[in-house]
Design a protein around this motif. Structure first.
Motif, PDB file in Angstrom:
ATOM      1  N   PHE A 256       0.831  -1.206   0.000  1.00 44.00           N
ATOM      2  CA  PHE A 256       0.000   0.000   0.000  1.00 44.00           C
ATOM      3  C   PHE A 256       0.869   1.260   0.000  1.00 44.00           C
ATOM      4  N   LEU A 257       1.923   1.259   0.831  1.00 43.62           N
ATOM      5  CA  LEU A 257       2.787   2.438   0.925  1.00 43.62           C
ATOM      6  C   LEU A 257       3.513   2.717  -0.389  1.00 43.62           C
ATOM      7  N   SER A 258       3.787   1.694  -1.175  1.00 42.49           N
ATOM      8  CA  SER A 258       4.452   1.909  -2.462  1.00 42.49           C
ATOM      9  C   SER A 258       3.572   2.669  -3.450  1.00 42.49           C
ATOM     10  N   LEU A 259       2.269   2.716  -3.186  1.00 43.99           N
ATOM     11  CA  LEU A 259       1.340   3.423  -4.079  1.00 43.99           C
ATOM     12  C   LEU A 259       1.079   4.853  -3.646  1.00 43.99           C
ATOM     13  N   LEU A 260       1.667   5.299  -2.542  1.00 45.29           N
ATOM     14  CA  LEU A 260       1.417   6.661  -2.051  1.00 45.29           C
ATOM     15  C   LEU A 260       1.838   7.743  -3.056  1.00 45.29           C
ATOM     16  N   PRO A 261       2.995   7.620  -3.748  1.00 44.36           N
ATOM     17  CA  PRO A 261       3.329   8.659  -4.735  1.00 44.36           C
ATOM     18  C   PRO A 261       2.265   8.816  -5.815  1.00 44.36           C
ATOM     19  N   ARG A 262       1.668   7.730  -6.261  1.00 38.39           N
ATOM     20  CA  ARG A 262       0.623   7.824  -7.277  1.00 38.39           C
ATOM     21  C   ARG A 262      -0.631   8.480  -6.711  1.00 38.39           C
ATOM     22  N   LEU A 263      -0.949   8.179  -5.462  1.00 44.87           N
ATOM     23  CA  LEU A 263      -2.104   8.808  -4.833  1.00 44.87           C
ATOM     24  C   LEU A 263      -1.907  10.318  -4.725  1.00 44.87           C
ATOM     25  N   ARG A 264      -0.715  10.743  -4.328  1.00 38.45           N
ATOM     26  CA  ARG A 264      -0.445  12.184  -4.238  1.00 38.45           C
ATOM     27  C   ARG A 264      -0.468  12.838  -5.619  1.00 38.45           C
ATOM     28  N   HIS A 265       0.077  12.144  -6.611  1.00 46.25           N
ATOM     29  CA  HIS A 265       0.111  12.700  -7.966  1.00 46.25           C
ATOM     30  C   HIS A 265      -1.303  12.906  -8.516  1.00 46.25           C
ATOM     31  N   LEU A 266      -2.207  11.991  -8.196  1.00 46.65           N
ATOM     32  CA  LEU A 266      -3.590  12.093  -8.673  1.00 46.65           C
ATOM     33  C   LEU A 266      -4.470  12.911  -7.750  1.00 46.65           C
ATOM     34  N   ASP A 267      -3.861  13.544  -6.733  1.00 46.63           N
ATOM     35  CA  ASP A 267      -4.605  14.398  -5.793  1.00 46.63           C
ATOM     36  C   ASP A 267      -5.749  13.628  -5.131  1.00 46.63           C
ATOM     37  N   VAL A 268      -5.392  12.465  -4.579  1.00 45.27           N
ATOM     38  CA  VAL A 268      -6.364  11.613  -3.901  1.00 45.27           C
ATOM     39  C   VAL A 268      -6.076  11.657  -2.400  1.00 45.27           C
ATOM     40  N   LYS A 269      -7.082  11.937  -1.614  1.00 43.54           N
ATOM     41  CA  LYS A 269      -6.928  11.877  -0.163  1.00 43.54           C
ATOM     42  C   LYS A 269      -6.919  10.406   0.270  1.00 43.54           C
ATOM     43  N   PHE A 270      -6.060  10.104   1.218  1.00 41.73           N
ATOM     44  CA  PHE A 270      -5.919   8.693   1.590  1.00 41.73           C
ATOM     45  C   PHE A 270      -5.575   8.580   3.071  1.00 41.73           C
TER      46      PHE A 270
ATOM     47  N   LEU B  35      -4.084   5.147   5.698  1.00 41.43           N
ATOM     48  CA  LEU B  35      -3.779   3.740   5.895  1.00 41.43           C
ATOM     49  C   LEU B  35      -4.123   3.371   7.337  1.00 41.43           C
ATOM     50  N   PHE B  36      -5.098   2.508   7.491  1.00 41.40           N
ATOM     51  CA  PHE B  36      -5.568   2.120   8.807  1.00 41.40           C
ATOM     52  C   PHE B  36      -5.103   0.701   9.120  1.00 41.40           C
ATOM     53  N   GLU B  37      -5.098   0.407  10.402  1.00 39.86           N
ATOM     54  CA  GLU B  37      -4.659  -0.912  10.844  1.00 39.86           C
ATOM     55  C   GLU B  37      -5.762  -1.933  10.643  1.00 39.86           C
ATOM     56  N   PRO B  38      -5.373  -3.172  10.378  1.00 39.73           N
ATOM     57  CA  PRO B  38      -3.980  -3.593  10.180  1.00 39.73           C
ATOM     58  C   PRO B  38      -3.446  -3.257   8.793  1.00 39.73           C
ATOM     59  N   ALA B  39      -4.250  -3.440   7.748  1.00 39.34           N
ATOM     60  CA  ALA B  39      -3.823  -3.106   6.381  1.00 39.34           C
ATOM     61  C   ALA B  39      -5.073  -2.786   5.571  1.00 39.34           C
ATOM     62  N   ARG B  40      -5.493  -1.545   5.690  1.00 40.34           N
ATOM     63  CA  ARG B  40      -6.736  -1.124   5.029  1.00 40.34           C
ATOM     64  C   ARG B  40      -6.550   0.303   4.547  1.00 40.34           C
ATOM     65  N   MET B  41      -6.641   0.500   3.222  1.00 37.42           N
ATOM     66  CA  MET B  41      -6.429   1.818   2.629  1.00 37.42           C
ATOM     67  C   MET B  41      -7.768   2.470   2.334  1.00 37.42           C
ATOM     68  N   TRP B  42      -7.928   3.664   2.870  1.00 34.54           N
ATOM     69  CA  TRP B  42      -9.143   4.453   2.629  1.00 34.54           C
ATOM     70  C   TRP B  42      -8.771   5.646   1.768  1.00 34.54           C
ATOM     71  N   ILE B  43      -9.544   5.882   0.690  1.00 33.48           N
ATOM     72  CA  ILE B  43      -9.274   7.006  -0.201  1.00 33.48           C
ATOM     73  C   ILE B  43     -10.557   7.771  -0.459  1.00 33.48           C
ATOM     74  N   THR B  44     -10.391   9.037  -0.835  1.00 33.36           N
ATOM     75  CA  THR B  44     -11.512   9.894  -1.210  1.00 33.36           C
ATOM     76  C   THR B  44     -11.126  10.665  -2.459  1.00 33.36           C
ATOM     77  N   LYS B  45     -11.981  10.590  -3.475  1.00 25.28           N
ATOM     78  CA  LYS B  45     -11.751  11.288  -4.742  1.00 25.28           C
ATOM     79  C   LYS B  45     -13.079  11.803  -5.258  1.00 25.28           C
ATOM     80  N   ASN B  46     -13.148  13.114  -5.480  1.00 19.89           N
ATOM     81  CA  ASN B  46     -14.370  13.758  -5.992  1.00 19.89           C
ATOM     82  C   ASN B  46     -15.576  13.466  -5.106  1.00 19.89           C
ATOM     83  N   GLY B  47     -15.351  13.494  -3.799  1.00 26.01           N
ATOM     84  CA  GLY B  47     -16.441  13.278  -2.861  1.00 26.01           C
ATOM     85  C   GLY B  47     -16.845  11.838  -2.669  1.00 26.01           C
ATOM     86  N   GLU B  48     -16.175  10.902  -3.339  1.00 28.27           N
ATOM     87  CA  GLU B  48     -16.503   9.488  -3.223  1.00 28.27           C
ATOM     88  C   GLU B  48     -15.425   8.786  -2.408  1.00 28.27           C
ATOM     89  N   SER B  49     -15.847   8.049  -1.389  1.00 30.03           N
ATOM     90  CA  SER B  49     -14.917   7.346  -0.507  1.00 30.03           C
ATOM     91  C   SER B  49     -14.946   5.853  -0.810  1.00 30.03           C
TER      92      SER B  49
END
Length: 332
Positions: free
Chosen positions: A198-212, A214-228
């Protein structure tokens, strides 16, 4: 005389009848051989059918085994996920501390952490810290070279284990003099690998302006254009980012400038020119048609292409009338 001729005819007929009889005898023997061959073929076909039936049964048995193995694989994957979850839960009260030099704890690691952990995190605990066990991971480094070994502290209460981790996240780097101390939760190897993916994808998330997050134990939450959205598998998140990048990738367009359109009226860049009877060179219409096709293929803007078509039409009319061309497109 007639009786002799009649006797010769009868002999000839008899000879022919005997010849036909011999041929029939040959045909009878051929029929016997054919019948034997047919029976042999029937036996071989019956043998083939029995073999095919046996193969069919074996294929059915293999398919049944494969289906059973698939079910077992799914069951094993389910059991593996449950074991990973149980291992992560058994580590919930653990804190991993990295950066303490070898030997700073002296001979009593427990008393050292009782004293240093509240000062390091700037937390006043309501009740004294209660540790089940504290130890370094791996053999002790006698030479003091390299990164110091990890300290794992298992607390009795989960709430006390969470407070230092939350403080470390809120304060950022923790410092013990000039030494940076890192605190982290303790996870199983499978969960650690998943979090790293998941952490290896953080640069792409920042590049695409996606809010994110990382919650325990391994769960990625993102928000883009008001959609979570929530992702439990890094591969699913990677596929989602690929699609999102394809959608947001700007279309490569070029602008058809007035100079490009004027190129249709200029014969300088085209060797194919013809002279009219009145003198003066005009560009060949076929060459203009090729230029227009080239501009149409190299420009995605439909409006620009339509302007080129209009200019091409006026150029053709001018060749006929020899009248000056009036510009219809504003210079860029």
């Amino acid at each position: 005389m007639a009786e002799g001729t009649q006797g010769a005819s009868m002999d000839r007929i008899l000879q022919e009848i005997l010849a036909v009889g011999r041929e029939l005898e040959g045909m009878d023997s051929a029929m016997v051989e054919l019948t034997a061959e047919t029976r042999s073929m029937h036996l071989e076909i019956a043998d083939f059918q029995s073999q095919i039936s046996g193969l069919d049964q074996r294929v059915t048995s293999v398919e049944t085994q494969v289906t059973s193995w698939t079910d077992r694989d799914q069951e094993l994957m389910h059991l593996h996920s449950k074991l990973t979850d149980l291992e992560d839960r058994s580590r919930r009260n653990n804190i991993c501390l990295l950066g303490f030099p070898e030997g700073t704890e002296g001979t009593d690691m427990l008393s050292y952490l009782w004293d240093i952990l509240p000062k390091l995190t700037d937390i006043t605990f309501d009740t004294p810290l209660e540790f089940e066990r504290v130890h370094r991971l791996g053999p002790k480094r006698q030479d003091g070279k390299g990164c110091p070994s990890l300290i794992i502290a298992c607390l009795l209460r989960h709430g006390q284990a969470r407070q230092p981790l939350q403080a470390a996240r809120a304060q950022g780097p923790l410092w013990l003099g000039t030494l940076e101390i890192r605190l982290s939760a303790d996870f199983s190897k499978e969960t650690v690998d998943q979090r790293r993916a998941f952490l290896s994808l953080l640069p792409r998330l920042r590049h695409l302006d996606v809010k994110f997050g990382l919650f325990e134990p391994a769960r990625m939450w993102i928000t883009k254009n008001g959609e979570s959205l929530t992702f439990f598998d890094p591969e699913d998140l990677r596929i989602f980012l690929d699609r999102l990048q394809e959608q947001e990738q700007p279309m490569e367009t070029t602008t058809l400038t007035l100079q490009d359109i004027r190129g249709l009226s200029s014969g300088a860049s085209h060797p194919e020119t013809t002279s009219n009877p009145e003198g003066g060179a005009t560009m060949d219409l076929q060459s203009r048609g090729r230029d227009l096709e080239r501009l149409t293929k190299s420009h995605d803007d439909r409006g620009q292409v339509l302007l080129a078509v209009a200019m091409y039409t006026q150029l053709s009319d001018r060749d006929k009338s020899r009248s000056p061309l009036k510009p219809t497109v504003a210079p860029t």
